[in-house]
Design an enzyme around this catalytic site. Structure first.
Site, PDB file in Angstrom:
ATOM      1  N   TRP A 278     -13.562  20.202   2.375  1.00 10.03           N
ATOM      2  CA  TRP A 278     -15.029  20.146   2.405  1.00 10.03           C
ATOM      3  C   TRP A 278     -15.603  21.292   1.550  1.00 10.03           C
ATOM      4  O   TRP A 278     -16.612  21.132   0.887  1.00 10.03           O
ATOM      5  CB  TRP A 278     -15.529  20.282   3.852  1.00 10.03           C
ATOM      6  CG  TRP A 278     -17.021  20.312   3.975  1.00 10.03           C
ATOM      7  CD1 TRP A 278     -17.833  19.236   4.146  1.00 10.03           C
ATOM      8  CD2 TRP A 278     -17.872  21.459   3.921  1.00 10.03           C
ATOM      9  NE1 TRP A 278     -19.145  19.638   4.208  1.00 10.03           N
ATOM     10  CE2 TRP A 278     -19.208  21.005   4.064  1.00 10.03           C
ATOM     11  CE3 TRP A 278     -17.666  22.826   3.774  1.00 10.03           C
ATOM     12  CZ2 TRP A 278     -20.300  21.854   4.065  1.00 10.03           C
ATOM     13  CZ3 TRP A 278     -18.757  23.675   3.773  1.00 10.03           C
ATOM     14  CH2 TRP A 278     -20.055  23.196   3.915  1.00 10.03           C
ATOM     15  N   HIS A 279     -14.903  22.442   1.581  1.00  9.35           N
ATOM     16  CA  HIS A 279     -15.419  23.617   0.868  1.00  9.35           C
ATOM     17  C   HIS A 279     -15.323  23.477  -0.640  1.00  9.35           C
ATOM     18  O   HIS A 279     -16.128  24.059  -1.361  1.00  9.35           O
ATOM     19  CB  HIS A 279     -14.693  24.887   1.322  1.00  9.35           C
ATOM     20  CG  HIS A 279     -15.138  25.341   2.672  1.00  9.35           C
ATOM     21  ND1 HIS A 279     -14.615  24.825   3.834  1.00  9.35           N
ATOM     22  CD2 HIS A 279     -16.084  26.227   3.049  1.00  9.35           C
ATOM     23  CE1 HIS A 279     -15.213  25.390   4.866  1.00  9.35           C
ATOM     24  NE2 HIS A 279     -16.112  26.241   4.427  1.00  9.35           N
ATOM     25  N   GLY A 280     -14.348  22.751  -1.109  1.00  5.49           N
ATOM     26  CA  GLY A 280     -14.269  22.643  -2.558  1.00  5.49           C
ATOM     27  C   GLY A 280     -13.115  21.794  -3.009  1.00  5.49           C
ATOM     28  O   GLY A 280     -12.133  21.609  -2.280  1.00  5.49           O
TER      29      GLY A 280
ATOM     30  N   PHE B 217     -20.842  24.679  -2.338  1.00  2.00           N
ATOM     31  CA  PHE B 217     -20.211  23.665  -1.484  1.00  2.00           C
ATOM     32  C   PHE B 217     -21.217  22.564  -1.159  1.00  2.00           C
ATOM     33  O   PHE B 217     -20.970  21.690  -0.439  1.00  2.00           O
ATOM     34  CB  PHE B 217     -19.672  24.290  -0.200  1.00  2.00           C
ATOM     35  CG  PHE B 217     -18.785  25.482  -0.477  1.00  2.00           C
ATOM     36  CD1 PHE B 217     -17.875  25.452  -1.529  1.00  2.00           C
ATOM     37  CD2 PHE B 217     -18.877  26.630   0.267  1.00  2.00           C
ATOM     38  CE1 PHE B 217     -17.073  26.547  -1.798  1.00  2.00           C
ATOM     39  CE2 PHE B 217     -18.074  27.725   0.001  1.00  2.00           C
ATOM     40  CZ  PHE B 217     -17.172  27.680  -1.030  1.00  2.00           C
TER      41      PHE B 217
END
Lengths: 469, 509
Positions: free
Chosen positions: A322-324, A469
């Site tokens: 989800w963060h990257g 993000f």
């Protein structure tokens, strides 16, 4: 527009004053327009993505509600998920996917390349996508009635204080507040301003001042000895914390000025005694999202141990992704998944656990947890796996003699003040904690924070880390 | 609502008092040190109290090549012509008129400054420079010296409340400006704008660049940097220079504008005569505009030959020693009208003395020392760490106006040495690989230590000496102890020496 910018400091009071001057029935229009303006300040073109996401989620949720059969509901749910996640995938993960595709094809001796898309990652895309998805899923599971007013729904998706970096709100919490006819309240104003002041302080004075030192260490780790590297890693732990915590706190304060109570996103996470507790205190809105929409549907902990471990592993891997779109985030997520599983294993096999009560055992747990989290941040901060490994290698080797890495004493002073405040705020929020203090202490703290923000904020261009993000 | 106001207003009042007090604390305790951290402001503050003339420039002033014998700046070379005046220099890469103006406003009325020299870089009028990625950093440096309370300015710095655009935004600005700026060129270069010109280079099937991508990219760089016609209404540099001239008039300063040399030869070679003509036309426009406003404009546009540009892969105003010295000379000559009594033509100077009492621009002295001296308080100490003393270097172009044929070098020395350990050398280098040396050494058997002895050497300058050929003179100590040298003198004379006396040894006790 970012919170730590002059345009925002002009924009916010104008919005707050206009908001209370308007009749409650027109406020949503003003807030919606303000939220779109806030987003378009960054890149006007990408407002289209938000509009698409809003319309798809709004109409598909209504369709889901109208359907009587599960099959019919599923059809519209999938449509909504495919479009929303499709946009997210195209803008955020296509690059990683294309890279992985080429590598896999290469393994099989096939020279294949997907077309290159030169797309700029829209600010906050993961945040608003997850927020709209939570609404659609709630409607699908029957937890939430579908909204009938497109304007209010659009405002739920774009409410400017939490649009680009959260907290990721739920419809049942935020929407009633947006519809409620708030009256100006001194308590909301004072608490909101306290939060904004504190948020600006930790973003501008702590995060922005630590950033150049962290950058120096990460740009050439082999030039520094182990002690400098460890200090630099510690700095990054506080940089990312104060950066994100600062943003969330300003978001909370800004919303409070409009009478809206957003959920707390942080609760002194570095005072956690284990990884499980850390994730209950760090980016709470994301953790609870994954808990409610991934972990529990997968069976949660009411399954066999091995299945539970798999669930945990899936949740944390997805959280990392989800963060990257980078292997580093994937590894960062899996580290936490593994640590979580190991913690439970230790508890069940050997009865090792930490305690909520402060004592030697808890302090030991806090130190261990902080160390694990700090080392895991190496993957989060590094631009590639090889960079992360270079950092570990440099930490181990300790051959460099460079001694140019000397943080400014004033920065150390402000960092110490922040750590002290964080300890004092354990399980508390700054505004509420402050309101219980005597007048002289409150104003001393305000004066210190104002002086820090005005005279000691970092001068280099440091965008909010979580914007990416 | 009333109760809300009664709660908020007193607090706002307290906040105002706090802000006032914090501003005072910041101004007294932290502002000066914050200013020191900004190199541009720090260097300006250092030169203000002691300068009659301040030179403001960008990287052309301080760029050099390691082969340069004298690596000093253009501004230093100008000051050589005015030994009686104090020169100050403020320079930084990508500096331009907008920043000059802000810096000039920092000069207090009581400062001794009466002339300002500003480098006027033709490229700085181009969109590529106006919207340069370096602009954000320059603007950042200027926030602290903006109008308003220091604490407010510092707060603005933290908020990044200045012209702070991302690289991508700046690139977009450049692209848009290149499209918008009309060129009004005649055939065969009648392209409406630089973008069309570049497209022509990129797409033309008959383009000579197709085979040579380096030349092609250099040609495109030249068009991006010089392919514009200065718009005197909208170009921000014009506005800034206009304001500077007006401000200087109010302050009673003389203004010298230095239109820097550009590599017009290479521009012609790569693109043909059109671009060169455009550059000349822009430089003429600037000269005319600012001369009419009372400034001294030195148009050096075509002063420096292509071979003296350091950067070969992109257009810059970075020159080797010859180039910098030639620019300095033009500025110095133009300033004669302002300071006729102070002017001393370095190119006509025939007598050079170094007594080590103060730094001399003509000699490199690394071991200045007060242990002993032949005259005054200082001499130069030579030992194993500093074996060469009072190094003097002159290119032929710097002395050829004199038409010198003979050089006489002399100097005094003392200390512990053995025969032939102290040498005074004249090196005539018209072929740097095999210089011709004239050396004076101490060859006597009995040396009385503690006494000052002198050496003198004469040499002839060859007939075929060229502009870049070098006269190099220095003391050389080959012993392991210490000697001191003092009162070194070099004389350039027009008469010829007897060929037989090329190498001369003189010992005077």
């Amino acid at each position: 527009m970012t919170f730590n910018s002059l345009p925002f400091l002009i924009f916010l009071p104008i919005i707050v004053i206009t908001y209370y001057l308007l009749s409650p029935k027109w406020r949503w229009i003003m807030l919606l327009a303000a939220s779109y303006l806030f987003y378009m300040w960054w890149n006007p073109a990408y407002i289209i993505l938000i509009l698409v996401s809003t319309l798809i989620s709004f109409y598909s949720s209504q369709a889901i509600e109208r359907q009587t059969s599960k099959k019919g509901k599923k059809k519209y749910l999938y449509l909504c998920l495919i479009i929303n996640l499709g946009i997210l995938f195209t803008f955020k993960y296509y690059g990683l996917f294309s890279q992985a595709f080429t590598s896999i094809a290469d393994i099989f001796g096939v020279k294949a390349q997907l077309p290159f898309l030169n797309l700029l990652l829209p600010v906050g895309i993961s945040f608003y996508t997850f927020q709209t998805l939570s609404y659609t899923l709630d409607v699908y599971f029957g937890k939430q009635k579908a909204e009938t007013h497109l304007g209010y729904f659009a405002l739920f998706v774009t409410f400017f204080p939490q649009l680009v970096a959260g907290p990721i709100e739920r419809y049942d919490r935020l929407s009633p507040q947006l519809k409620s006819p708030h009256h100006p309240s001194y308590e909301n104003f004072s608490n909101g301003l306290r939060l904004i002041l504190f948020g600006l302080f930790i973003k501008m004075v702590i995060a922005d001042n630590l950033a150049p030192y962290v950058e120096e260490i990460y740009s050439q780790p082999s030039a520094y000895n182990t002690y400098h590297l460890l200090a630099g890693l510690g700095f990054y732990s506080f940089q990312i914390y104060s950066d994100f915590y600062g943003y969330s706190t300003i978001a909370l304060g800004s919303a409070l000025l409009l009478g809206v109570n957003l959920m707390d996103n942080f609760k002194t996470p570095y005072l956690s005694a284990n990884i499980r507790e850390f994730w209950r205190r760090w980016h709470i809105s994301l953790s609870t999202w994954f808990r409610d929409y991934v972990y529990i549907p997968l069976g949660g902990n009411r399954v066999k141990w091995s299945r539970w471990a798999l669930n945990i592993f899936i949740v944390y891997t997805l959280s990392g992704l989800w963060h990257g779109a980078n292997w580093t985030f994937l590894i960062w997520g899996t580290i936490f998944g593994l640590m979580f599983i190991i913690e439970r294993f230790c508890y069940e096999r050997f009865g090792i656990t930490s305690t909520q009560k402060w004592g030697i055992r808890r302090i030991f747990g806090v130190i261990i947890t902080f160390t694990i989290v700090t080392l895991a941040w190496i993957f989060f901060r590094s631009s590639s796996l090889s960079n992360a490994l270079t950092m570990f290698e440099a930490l181990w080797n300790n051959t460099a003699l460079a001694d140019s890495w000397r943080p400014d004493p004033f920065i150390m002073f402000w960092l110490s003040l922040f750590i002290l405040l964080d300890i004092l705020l354990f399980n508390n929020r700054f505004d509420k904690w402050c309101s219980k203090k005597p007048l002289w202490l409150r104003w001393t703290i305000y004066t210190l924070l104002i002086f820090g923000i005005t005279a000691f904020s970092g001068i280099d261009n440091q965008p909010f880390i979580y914007f990416q993000f | 609502m009333n109760s809300l106001a009664t709660k908020i207003l007193p607090r706002l009042f307290v906040l105002a008092i706090i802000a006032f007090l914090l501003n005072w604390i910041y101004s007294v305790a932290f502002y000066p040190s914050d200013l020191k951290k900004i190199d541009l402001i720090d260097s300006l503050q250092k030169v203000i109290p002691r300068s009659d003339v301040i030179y403001f420039g960008e990287s052309s002033n301080f760029s050099f090549v390691f082969e340069d014998d004298d690596q000093r700046r253009i501004s230093d070379f100008i000051s050589d012509y005015y030994p009686g005046l104090q020169f100050g220099t403020v320079n930084k890469g990508a500096l331009h008129a907008g920043i000059y103006l802000k810096l000039l406003k920092q000069i207090p009325t009581e400062a001794p400054v009466n002339t300002i020299i500003l480098s006027m870089n033709l490229r700085s009028f181009s969109a590529d420079w106006i919207y340069s990625k370096l602009e954000s950093l320059l603007q950042r440096d200027m926030v602290l010296i903006s109008d308003g309370p220091p604490l407010w300015n510092r707060f603005r710095l933290g908020l990044k409340a200045y012209d702070n655009k991302t690289q991508k935004q700046r690139s977009m600005q450049v692209k848009n400006a290149l499209k918008k700026d009309l060129l009004f060129l005649e055939p065969p270069c009648d392209f409406p704008n630089a973008v069309a010109w570049i497209e022509n280079i990129n797409n033309s099937p008959t383009s000579p660049w197709i085979e040579d991508s380096l030349a092609k990219s250099l040609a495109i760089s030249f068009i991006i940097n010089y392919g514009f016609r200065i718009d005197t209404v909208n170009n921000p540099r014009i506005r800034d220079f206009d304001k500077i001239i007006e401000y200087a008039r109010q302050r009673g300063w003389k203004v010298v504008l230095n239109i820097l040399p550009e590599n017009t030869q290479q521009a012609s070679l790569l693109i043909g005569p059109c671009l060169r003509k455009l550059m000349i036309s822009n430089a003429k426009l600037l000269t005319k505009r600012y001369e009419s406003q009372g400034a001294i404009v030195v148009n050096n546009l075509e002063l420096v030959d292509s071979s003296h540009y350091i950067d070969k892969k992109w257009p810059t105003e970075h020159y080797d020693e010859y180039g910098r010295k030639m620019v300095a000379r033009q500025i110095a000559l133009a300033m004669r009208n302002i300071y006729p009594a102070h002017f001393s033509d370095v190119f006509m100077k025939s007598d050079f003395t170094c007594d080590f009492e103060a730094p001399s621009p003509f000699f490199v002295t690394l071991g200045r020392d007060s242990t002993c001296s032949h005259s005054g308080k200082f001499a130069e100490k030579l030992d194993t760490n500093n074996a060469f003393g009072a190094r003097f270097v002159r290119h032929y172009f710097e002395v050829k106006t004199l038409n010198p044929r003979k050089i006489t070098a002399s100097g005094w020395f003392t200390g512990i040495y053995r025969p032939r350990e102290v040498k005074l050398i004249i090196s005539i280098e018209n072929d740097k690989k095999q210089p011709k040396l004239w050396t004076a050494t101490v060859s006597k058997d009995i040396i009385e230590y503690g006494k000052w002895d002198s050496l003198q050497v004469n040499a002839n300058i060859p007939e075929n000496f060229g502009d870049n050929d070098v006269i190099r003179i220095y003391f050389w100590y080959t012993g392991k102890n210490k000697v001191w040298i003092d009162d070194v003198n070099i004389l350039l004379q027009t008469e010829n020496l007897n060929a037989a006396s090329d190498t001369i040894l003189l010992i005077k006790n």
